[in-house]
Design an enzyme around this catalytic site. Sequence first.
Site, PDB file in Angstrom:
ATOM      1  N   ASP A 191      39.083  35.017  14.855  1.00 36.69           N
ATOM      2  CA  ASP A 191      40.423  34.753  15.387  1.00 36.69           C
ATOM      3  C   ASP A 191      40.453  34.024  16.716  1.00 36.69           C
ATOM      4  O   ASP A 191      41.431  34.084  17.445  1.00 36.69           O
ATOM      5  CB  ASP A 191      41.148  36.097  15.542  1.00 36.69           C
ATOM      6  CG  ASP A 191      40.354  37.086  16.382  1.00 36.69           C
ATOM      7  OD1 ASP A 191      39.457  36.647  17.120  1.00 36.69           O
ATOM      8  OD2 ASP A 191      40.628  38.306  16.300  1.00 36.69           O
ATOM      9  N   GLU A 237      35.310  37.200   8.217  1.00 37.54           N
ATOM     10  CA  GLU A 237      36.125  38.231   8.877  1.00 37.54           C
ATOM     11  C   GLU A 237      37.620  37.906   8.685  1.00 37.54           C
ATOM     12  O   GLU A 237      38.405  37.832   9.629  1.00 37.54           O
ATOM     13  CB  GLU A 237      35.799  38.381  10.364  1.00 37.54           C
ATOM     14  CG  GLU A 237      36.315  39.677  10.960  1.00 37.54           C
ATOM     15  CD  GLU A 237      35.904  39.874  12.424  1.00 37.54           C
ATOM     16  OE1 GLU A 237      34.767  40.324  12.661  1.00 37.54           O
ATOM     17  OE2 GLU A 237      36.705  39.577  13.311  1.00 37.54           O
ATOM     18  N   GLU A 289      45.157  35.796  19.294  1.00 44.50           N
ATOM     19  CA  GLU A 289      44.271  35.991  18.140  1.00 44.50           C
ATOM     20  C   GLU A 289      45.027  36.246  16.831  1.00 44.50           C
ATOM     21  O   GLU A 289      44.605  35.799  15.765  1.00 44.50           O
ATOM     22  CB  GLU A 289      43.289  37.136  18.409  1.00 44.50           C
ATOM     23  CG  GLU A 289      42.206  36.809  19.436  1.00 44.50           C
ATOM     24  CD  GLU A 289      42.647  36.939  20.879  1.00 44.50           C
ATOM     25  OE1 GLU A 289      43.810  37.340  21.130  1.00 44.50           O
ATOM     26  OE2 GLU A 289      41.851  36.639  21.786  1.00 44.50           O
ATOM     27  N   HIS A 299      38.591  42.445  28.529  1.00 46.38           N
ATOM     28  CA  HIS A 299      38.759  41.004  28.763  1.00 46.38           C
ATOM     29  C   HIS A 299      40.030  40.406  28.144  1.00 46.38           C
ATOM     30  O   HIS A 299      40.351  39.257  28.401  1.00 46.38           O
ATOM     31  CB  HIS A 299      37.564  40.226  28.194  1.00 46.38           C
ATOM     32  CG  HIS A 299      37.570  40.166  26.689  1.00 46.38           C
ATOM     33  ND1 HIS A 299      37.077  41.182  25.911  1.00 46.38           N
ATOM     34  CD2 HIS A 299      38.028  39.230  25.826  1.00 46.38           C
ATOM     35  CE1 HIS A 299      37.215  40.864  24.640  1.00 46.38           C
ATOM     36  NE2 HIS A 299      37.798  39.687  24.558  1.00 46.38           N
ATOM     37  N   ARG A 331      43.301  38.671  26.949  1.00 45.02           N
ATOM     38  CA  ARG A 331      44.304  37.888  27.686  1.00 45.02           C
ATOM     39  C   ARG A 331      45.575  38.685  27.962  1.00 45.02           C
ATOM     40  O   ARG A 331      46.120  38.650  29.051  1.00 45.02           O
ATOM     41  CB  ARG A 331      44.688  36.648  26.859  1.00 45.02           C
ATOM     42  CG  ARG A 331      43.943  35.410  27.250  1.00 45.02           C
ATOM     43  CD  ARG A 331      44.440  34.214  26.450  1.00 45.02           C
ATOM     44  NE  ARG A 331      43.988  32.965  27.034  1.00 45.02           N
ATOM     45  CZ  ARG A 331      42.742  32.512  26.969  1.00 45.02           C
ATOM     46  NH1 ARG A 331      41.805  33.209  26.375  1.00 45.02           N
ATOM     47  NH2 ARG A 331      42.435  31.363  27.528  1.00 45.02           N
ATOM     48  N   HIS A 387      32.963  40.645  31.839  1.00 42.55           N
ATOM     49  CA  HIS A 387      33.183  39.324  31.225  1.00 42.55           C
ATOM     50  C   HIS A 387      33.208  38.265  32.324  1.00 42.55           C
ATOM     51  O   HIS A 387      33.637  38.547  33.450  1.00 42.55           O
ATOM     52  CB  HIS A 387      34.536  39.390  30.498  1.00 42.55           C
ATOM     53  CG  HIS A 387      34.826  38.203  29.614  1.00 42.55           C
ATOM     54  ND1 HIS A 387      35.103  36.960  30.100  1.00 42.55           N
ATOM     55  CD2 HIS A 387      34.898  38.086  28.261  1.00 42.55           C
ATOM     56  CE1 HIS A 387      35.328  36.123  29.102  1.00 42.55           C
ATOM     57  NE2 HIS A 387      35.210  36.790  27.963  1.00 42.55           N
TER      58      HIS A 387
HETATM   59  C1  UD1 Z   1      37.802  34.306  24.031  1.00 44.86           C
HETATM   60  C2  UD1 Z   1      38.679  34.433  22.786  1.00 44.86           C
HETATM   61  C3  UD1 Z   1      38.905  35.900  22.445  1.00 44.86           C
HETATM   62  C4  UD1 Z   1      37.594  36.654  22.365  1.00 44.86           C
HETATM   63  C5  UD1 Z   1      36.773  36.419  23.621  1.00 44.86           C
HETATM   64  C6  UD1 Z   1      35.426  37.053  23.460  1.00 44.86           C
HETATM   65  C7  UD1 Z   1      40.423  32.749  22.452  1.00 44.86           C
HETATM   66  C8  UD1 Z   1      41.799  32.331  22.786  1.00 44.86           C
HETATM   67  N1  UD1 Z   1      39.985  33.853  23.048  1.00 44.86           N
HETATM   68  O1  UD1 Z   1      38.541  34.855  25.116  1.00 44.86           O
HETATM   69  O2  UD1 Z   1      39.566  35.984  21.194  1.00 44.86           O
HETATM   70  O3  UD1 Z   1      37.889  38.024  22.239  1.00 44.86           O
HETATM   71  O4  UD1 Z   1      36.597  35.014  23.816  1.00 44.86           O
HETATM   72  O5  UD1 Z   1      34.783  37.241  24.687  1.00 44.86           O
HETATM   73  O6  UD1 Z   1      39.759  32.115  21.694  1.00 44.86           O
HETATM   74  N2  UD1 Z   1      33.647  32.106  31.027  1.00 44.86           N
HETATM   75  C9  UD1 Z   1      32.483  31.676  31.641  1.00 44.86           C
HETATM   76  N3  UD1 Z   1      31.330  31.657  30.893  1.00 44.86           N
HETATM   77  C10 UD1 Z   1      31.283  32.055  29.611  1.00 44.86           C
HETATM   78  C11 UD1 Z   1      32.458  32.500  28.998  1.00 44.86           C
HETATM   79  C12 UD1 Z   1      33.649  32.506  29.707  1.00 44.86           C
HETATM   80  O7  UD1 Z   1      32.477  31.323  32.797  1.00 44.86           O
HETATM   81  O8  UD1 Z   1      30.208  32.028  29.008  1.00 44.86           O
HETATM   82  C13 UD1 Z   1      34.917  32.133  31.809  1.00 44.86           C
HETATM   83  C14 UD1 Z   1      35.477  30.726  32.012  1.00 44.86           C
HETATM   84  O9  UD1 Z   1      35.993  30.643  33.310  1.00 44.86           O
HETATM   85  C15 UD1 Z   1      36.616  30.670  31.001  1.00 44.86           C
HETATM   86  C16 UD1 Z   1      37.076  32.116  30.968  1.00 44.86           C
HETATM   87  O10 UD1 Z   1      35.898  32.888  31.101  1.00 44.86           O
HETATM   88  O11 UD1 Z   1      37.631  29.795  31.402  1.00 44.86           O
HETATM   89  C17 UD1 Z   1      37.859  32.515  29.738  1.00 44.86           C
HETATM   90  O12 UD1 Z   1      37.195  32.108  28.548  1.00 44.86           O
HETATM   91  P1  UD1 Z   1      38.050  31.834  27.198  1.00 44.86           P
HETATM   92  O13 UD1 Z   1      37.131  31.473  26.093  1.00 44.86           O
HETATM   93  O14 UD1 Z   1      39.161  30.897  27.500  1.00 44.86           O
HETATM   94  O15 UD1 Z   1      38.754  33.208  26.917  1.00 44.86           O
HETATM   95  P2  UD1 Z   1      38.147  34.652  26.618  1.00 44.86           P
HETATM   96  O16 UD1 Z   1      38.975  35.635  27.360  1.00 44.86           O
HETATM   97  O17 UD1 Z   1      36.689  34.652  26.799  1.00 44.86           O
HETATM   98  N1  UDP Z   2      28.645  42.359  23.863  1.00 52.37           N
HETATM   99  C1  UDP Z   2      27.437  41.916  24.434  1.00 52.37           C
HETATM  100  N2  UDP Z   2      27.268  42.040  25.781  1.00 52.37           N
HETATM  101  C2  UDP Z   2      28.214  42.564  26.591  1.00 52.37           C
HETATM  102  C3  UDP Z   2      29.441  42.990  26.015  1.00 52.37           C
HETATM  103  C4  UDP Z   2      29.628  42.865  24.648  1.00 52.37           C
HETATM  104  O1  UDP Z   2      26.553  41.452  23.726  1.00 52.37           O
HETATM  105  O2  UDP Z   2      27.953  42.654  27.817  1.00 52.37           O
HETATM  106  C5  UDP Z   2      28.843  42.200  22.409  1.00 52.37           C
HETATM  107  C6  UDP Z   2      29.365  43.394  21.642  1.00 52.37           C
HETATM  108  O3  UDP Z   2      28.301  44.212  21.174  1.00 52.37           O
HETATM  109  C7  UDP Z   2      30.104  42.744  20.486  1.00 52.37           C
HETATM  110  C8  UDP Z   2      30.666  41.490  21.102  1.00 52.37           C
HETATM  111  O4  UDP Z   2      29.874  41.226  22.259  1.00 52.37           O
HETATM  112  O5  UDP Z   2      29.207  42.369  19.469  1.00 52.37           O
HETATM  113  C9  UDP Z   2      32.109  41.670  21.477  1.00 52.37           C
HETATM  114  O6  UDP Z   2      32.523  40.572  22.224  1.00 52.37           O
HETATM  115  P1  UDP Z   2      33.842  40.551  23.077  1.00 52.37           P
HETATM  116  O7  UDP Z   2      34.223  41.933  23.460  1.00 52.37           O
HETATM  117  O8  UDP Z   2      33.626  39.555  24.164  1.00 52.37           O
HETATM  118  O9  UDP Z   2      34.889  39.905  22.090  1.00 52.37           O
HETATM  119  P2  UDP Z   2      35.831  40.478  20.934  1.00 52.37           P
HETATM  120  O10 UDP Z   2      35.000  41.209  19.967  1.00 52.37           O
HETATM  121  O11 UDP Z   2      36.885  41.300  21.601  1.00 52.37           O
HETATM  122  O12 UDP Z   2      36.446  39.254  20.360  1.00 52.37           O
END
Ligand code: UD1
Ligand code: UDP
Length: 366
Positions: free
Chosen positions: A96, A118, A132, A205, A207, A238
């Site tokens: 999602d 999924e 999502e 984490h 939104r 995160h």
């Molecule tokens: C995204 C997904 C969410 C998922 C989550 C898993 C969307 C809209 N959201 O949300 O569904 O649950 O990933 O974690 O697709 N950042 C870094 N390094 C990284 C990753 C993120 O610096 O490796 C920071 C960046 O500043 C980025 C911010 O995190 O702008 C947010 O990342 P983003 O992918 O936009 O949203 P998530 O909250 O991670």
């Molecule tokens: N996870 C990880 N390291 C962390 C936190 C989570 O490897 O420090 C793994 C967790 O076991 C799961 C996945 O990341 O498999 C979940 O990711 P996240 O919570 O970022 O996203 P969501 O599942 O909510 O989309």
Amino acid sequence: MIKVMIVFGTRPEAIKMCPLVKEMARSETIKPVVCATGQHREMLQQVLEIFQVKPDYNLTVMKHGQDLYDITTAVMLGMRDILNQERPKAVLVHGDTTTASASAMAAFYQQIPVGHVEAGLRTFNMFSPFPEEYNRQNIGLIARWHFAPTETAKDNLLREGKRESAIYVTGNTGIDALRTTVRDDFSHPLLDWAAGSRLLLITAHRRENLGEPMHHMFRAIRRIVEEFPDVKAVYPVHLNPIVRQAADEAFGSCDRIRLIDPLDAVTFHNVMARSYLIMTDSGGIQEEAPAFGKPVLVMRDTTERPEGVREGTLRLVGTDENTIWAACKELLTEPEAYKKMSQAANPYGDGRASERIRKVLEEALG
Ligand code: UD1
Ligand code: UDP
């Protein structure tokens, strides 16, 4: 060989798609082509290293402060060019995220069939989780193959009028991943630090939780740790700077709460298996924790994972400080309540979801 493109861009998608990449690589008819969008950077890299998957393409779309428009347009344009070049017979997306939704649309515009891994998770509330719920419904409209993890997910798709013959109940590929990450002899300095205490594992984490809901969650956790001297908490934060700032402000001065960088999946899964309880707004963690029999307080108003709630391992506690505090306190003080939630059950599959997906695609495309 028939080319099938596997697309992912965030940490959870990578954890759940890498087992499928490995499975597809064993096929005698299908050649997987891996495209990472790079919606995440460091958190994606961690997973690729753990599973030793080397993407054929990386769109490197992540920018700090990226919004949904940035991600959607960068993924769509990047995917347009790669699809033109590779012309795969199918594109597989996961779950999602905006990566998944935009990639499905990019494939649709070139009339390339999409497989949704999924599929069928629903809250039926477009704003929870946001965005999502929209993303998964959008992909559901486009997909030719719906790989549903559970019968509940299949029922959701049937209720939306999807053809039964296009739905395959496979289990969740996230459970496949656990088969390679969890080890009996795992040790780590974090576990040494927590030895003799009850360990709370925290992640947050989402939104829709940024801002006030997250402050509520953090205040509740801080109160618990201050009240119970035998409790320690570890929170792999995160990399979203908004989340990091809120966590630093809430927990900076508390020495029984450790704020650390995101853990790699092997470490995270094994710490999870040894924690006392988990407090999270994550989706994937709700699927993994029941496999370990670890109670999870889900700090959200809705969940698309009702199976774990039915099994008793997950409890939806919302984002109100007092409600979260009370639920956590109950699990720390009432052994019966804890025992009821810590029965190991695995409603999300037997660890062979990737194999089932490979077989469906071999038959459909071969
Ligand atoms: C995204 C997904 C969410 C998922 C989550 C898993 C969307 C809209 N959201 O949300 O569904 O649950 O990933 O974690 O697709 N950042 C870094 N390094 C990284 C990753 C993120 O610096 O490796 C920071 C960046 O500043 C980025 C911010 O995190 O702008 C947010 O990342 P983003 O992918 O936009 O949203 P998530 O909250 O991670
Ligand atoms: N996870 C990880 N390291 C962390 C936190 C989570 O490897 O420090 C793994 C967790 O076991 C799961 C996945 O990341 O498999 C979940 O990711 P996240 O919570 O970022 O996203 P969501 O599942 O909510 O989309």
